[in-house]
Scaffold this active site. Sequence first.
Site, mmCIF file in Angstrom:
data_model
loop_
_atom_site.group_PDB
_atom_site.id
_atom_site.type_symbol
_atom_site.label_atom_id
_atom_site.label_comp_id
_atom_site.label_asym_id
_atom_site.label_seq_id
_atom_site.Cartn_x
_atom_site.Cartn_y
_atom_site.Cartn_z
ATOM 1 C CG LEU A 49 -2.019 1.009 1.337
ATOM 2 C CD1 LEU A 49 -2.983 0.875 0.179
ATOM 3 C CD2 LEU A 49 -2.768 0.856 2.657
ATOM 4 C CG ASP A 50 1.448 3.597 -3.666
ATOM 5 O OD1 ASP A 50 2.149 2.581 -3.773
ATOM 6 O OD2 ASP A 50 0.944 4.195 -4.637
ATOM 7 N N PRO A 51 3.042 4.624 0.319
ATOM 8 C CG PRO A 51 5.356 4.978 0.545
ATOM 9 C CD PRO A 51 4.315 4.390 -0.383
ATOM 10 C CG LEU A 52 2.123 9.668 -1.453
ATOM 11 C CD1 LEU A 52 2.125 10.189 -2.873
ATOM 12 C CD2 LEU A 52 2.254 10.813 -0.460
ATOM 13 C CB ALA A 53 -2.495 4.761 0.011
#
Length: 332
Positions: A49-53
Amino acid sequence: MNAPRVRVQRRPVHGVLLLDKPLGFSSNDALQKVKWLLRAEKAGHTGTLDPLASGVLPLCFGAATKFSALQLDAPKTYEAIALLGVTTTTGDAEGEVLQERPVTADQLTPERLAAVQAQFTGPIRQVPPMHSALKKDGKALYEYARAGVEVERPARDVVIHALNMELTHDSQARIAIKFIVKCSKGTYIRTLGEDIGAALGCGAHLIFLRRIDTGGLGVERCVTLAQLEAMTDDERLRQVLPVDTLLAGHKPVTLEEQDAGRFLSGLRRRGPWPDAPAVAVYGERPHALLGVGHVQAGELIPGRLLSPIEIQQILQGAPRAHIERGTLETTL
């Protein structure tokens, strides 16, 4: 002089912890943090899961790591916001602005939004973004992107099971699209946001992304890192759900003692079971998950199995397990 580092005494932990991953953490960073808090011997996550999510990140410990791939294939649900009229190099707010275009009222009529929503519901094709972990010639695409190199990426087939869109605004009162999407594995939500913006004729980039469900495991069941850090050791362990939390789509099959031991040895068993592509197999006494398999023509065929040691450790950590522990030792 620095104080000597204290060595963490690891222990066997078996099960699934549903983490509400915070922004700014990679999936592996979050995993390592929780692994350290639990002092767990073995751990893995169920897909990045992306760091931005933010949002649902199931973390698997011990025997549960054997079934983590099931969550990789599971449908996922996201809540996202795409800012209209601005495209970026990365498809999200981290990238540099590529183009800004005005957003007009005729682009955002209810009829137009409904048409675009229908356009992106069902089977669709996506070109993976350059800023992704997909590999080309053994090298991640984002490494090419950072070097200023764009490589050809074949379009991939994905499925949008459900899509709901509505107009909203960002913190600066700029118009945006909020959408909730349930999608198959391999779907890039950044790309979906960009494609929706392109279909509306104004472009877009993602400014918010939160995963709210993966394979039926919802964010309402999750615990945050801050909550875990504030807990006692026993409270943290109580957040770890049973291994078969990952097996909700499997039909249960229970075996008597003799068959349970043979199944754990990898032997097929015959019985009155209907054909089933995925079954979760339990021992009857004591009641314990043995592994997974499938049933074909009345034959139970083993798949991924727990080891007797893993089963023993799980029972030792379970309430009332000591009542029947002697049975397990003699039958497995």
